[in-house]
Design an enzyme around this catalytic site. Structure first.
Site, PDB file in Angstrom:
ATOM      1  CG  HIS A 148      -0.282  -0.286   2.505  1.00  0.00           C
ATOM      2  ND1 HIS A 148       0.611   0.603   3.081  1.00  0.00           N
ATOM      3  CD2 HIS A 148      -0.327  -1.342   3.352  1.00  0.00           C
ATOM      4  CE1 HIS A 148       1.046   0.120   4.226  1.00  0.00           C
ATOM      5  NE2 HIS A 148       0.515  -1.073   4.412  1.00  0.00           N
ATOM      6  CG  HIS A 163       4.261  -1.722   1.929  1.00  0.00           C
ATOM      7  ND1 HIS A 163       2.938  -2.082   1.956  1.00  0.00           N
ATOM      8  CD2 HIS A 163       4.863  -2.429   2.912  1.00  0.00           C
ATOM      9  CE1 HIS A 163       2.747  -2.980   2.909  1.00  0.00           C
ATOM     10  NE2 HIS A 163       3.883  -3.202   3.516  1.00  0.00           N
ATOM     11  N   GLY A 169       9.019   1.320   8.287  1.00  0.00           N
ATOM     12  CA  GLY A 169       8.041   2.353   8.640  1.00  0.00           C
ATOM     13  C   GLY A 169       7.938   2.517  10.150  1.00  0.00           C
TER      14      GLY A 169
END
Ligand code: PAF
Length: 282
Positions: free
Chosen positions: A34, A37, A147
Site C-alpha cells: 500500500h 510501503h 516504517g
C-alpha cells in the site's frame, strides 16, 4: 525488473551490482503493498543505485493463533507496483526456500522486544530479527527501510544492527495515513465498513495524546488515561495495550523525561491494529 525466488538467485544478482560498486537499498515487506510501503520504496529508489523489495509472509513471526494463513497476498499487484516505482529486484521466496529444515540459529533482541507487542506476541520479534537479518545478508543491503508504524520493530532492528555490528544503515520513515487519519496497513482489508469507521478511534487517541504532550503534560497515566477513554467509547474496540515507553530502548516509563514512544494495539472486531507517536517528533 528481476523477480528472484531463491536466496541464491537474489545473491548472485546483488553480488554483480556490488562488484560494480553500486549501493543497494532493501525494503523488506510481507506484500499486499500500500502507500505506506510505496513511501519506503520511493525513498529507497531516491537514495540507492539499486533497490530490492522482499515480498515474504514470514511464518516464524506469527503465533499459532495469529493470521499467517489468512494474511492478504496479491503478488501480481505487488510486482506491478514495484515495477512502476522503479524497483530493480523483487525477492519472493517460499518458506522452504528461506528456512533450512534443520536450521539451528535464531536471533533474539532482549529488552527492546519485551514491552508493548512483545507481551502479547512473545515469539514475534525473534522471528522478525531472524528474517530481517537473513534478508539483509541475502541482499547485501547498504540501507534498509522500515516504517514508524511498526515503531517497536524499528527499535528492535536498530538494536540488532548495532549489537551485531551489521554494516547496514537502518532508515526509519514516517507513518502514512488515510485522509481520515487511519494508519495504512495491509490488515485494514479485514475491516467491514462499520469496523473501518470504528478503527478511527486509534488515530483519534494518537491525536489526543499528542495534543496533551504538546500542551506540556508529561505524566504517562494522565496521557494514557485520556487516550484509553477515547478508545473505550468505541463499542467495537477492545484494547490490547496503550502504553508509554522510552524511545528507543522500549523500557517502561511513568513520566516523559526524554523521547518517548506512545503506542497502542487495539482489536476492532477480530482485527488487531496498531498505531503510535514518538514525542518529540523524530
Ligand atoms: O514489517 C513487516 O512487514 C515485517 O515484519 C518484515 C519487516 C517484512 C519482516 O517480515
Amino acid at each position: 525488473m528481476i523477480i528472484a525466488t531463491t536466496p541464491a538467485e537474489a545473491t548472485a544478482q546483488v553480488s554483480a551490482w556490488k562488484k560494480e560498486g553500486l549501493s543497494v537499498g532493501l525494503v523488506p515487506t510481507m506484500g499486499y503493498l500500500h502507500e505506506g510501503h510505496l513511501s519506503l520504496i520511493t525513498r529507497a529508489v531516491a537514495e540507492n543505485d539499486r533497490v530490492v523489495v522482499s515480498v515474504f509472509v514470514n511464518p516464524t513471526q506469527f503465533g499459532p493463533n495469529e493470521d499467517f494463513e489468512s494474511y492478504p497476498r496479491d503478488f501480481a499487484a505487488d510486482s506491478a507496483l514495484c515495477e512502476s516505482a522503479g524497483v530493480h529486484l523483487v525477492f519472493h521466496p517460499q518458506p522452504e526456500d528461506m528456512y533450512f529444515a534443520d536450521a539451528s540459529t535464531t536471533i533474539t533482541a532482549a529488552g527492546v522486544s519485551e514491552q508493548l507487542c512483545g507481551k502479547s506476541r512473545p515469539i514475534h520479534f525473534g522471528g522478525v530479527c531472524t528474517v530481517v537479518n537473513k534478508l539483509m545478508n541475502i541482499s547485501q543491503a547498504t540501507r534498509a527501510y522500515f516504517g514508524q508504524k511498526d515503531a517497536q520493530q524499528l527499535a528492535v532492528i536498530r538494536r540488532m544492527v548495532r549489537d551485531l555490528n551489521m554494516n547496514v544503515e537502518v532508515v526509519g520513515c514516517p507513518i502514512i495515513r488515510e485522509a481520515d487519519g487511519l494508519a495504512k496497513s495491509s490488515r485494514n482489508t479485514y475491516l467491514s465498513a462499520e469496523e473501518r469507521q470504528a478503527a478511527l478511534c486509534l488515530s483519534r487517541a494518537v491525536r489526543e495524546g499528542q495534543r496533551l504532550m504538546e500542551e506540556g503534560q508529561r505524566d504517562a497515566s494522565a496521557i494514557l488515561g485520556a487516550m484509553r477513554a477515547l478508545i473505550e467509547a468505541e463499542p467495537l474496540a477492545r484494547i490490547d495495550y496503550v502504553d508509554m515507553v522510552t524511545w528507543d530502548s522500549i523500557q517502561p516509563c511513568e513520566r516523559a523525561e526524554g523521547p518517548v514512544l506512545v503506542a497502542m494495539a487495539v482489536y476492532i472486531g477480530k482485527t488487531r491494529l496498531i498505531d503510535n507517536f514518538i514525542f518529540p517528533k523524530p
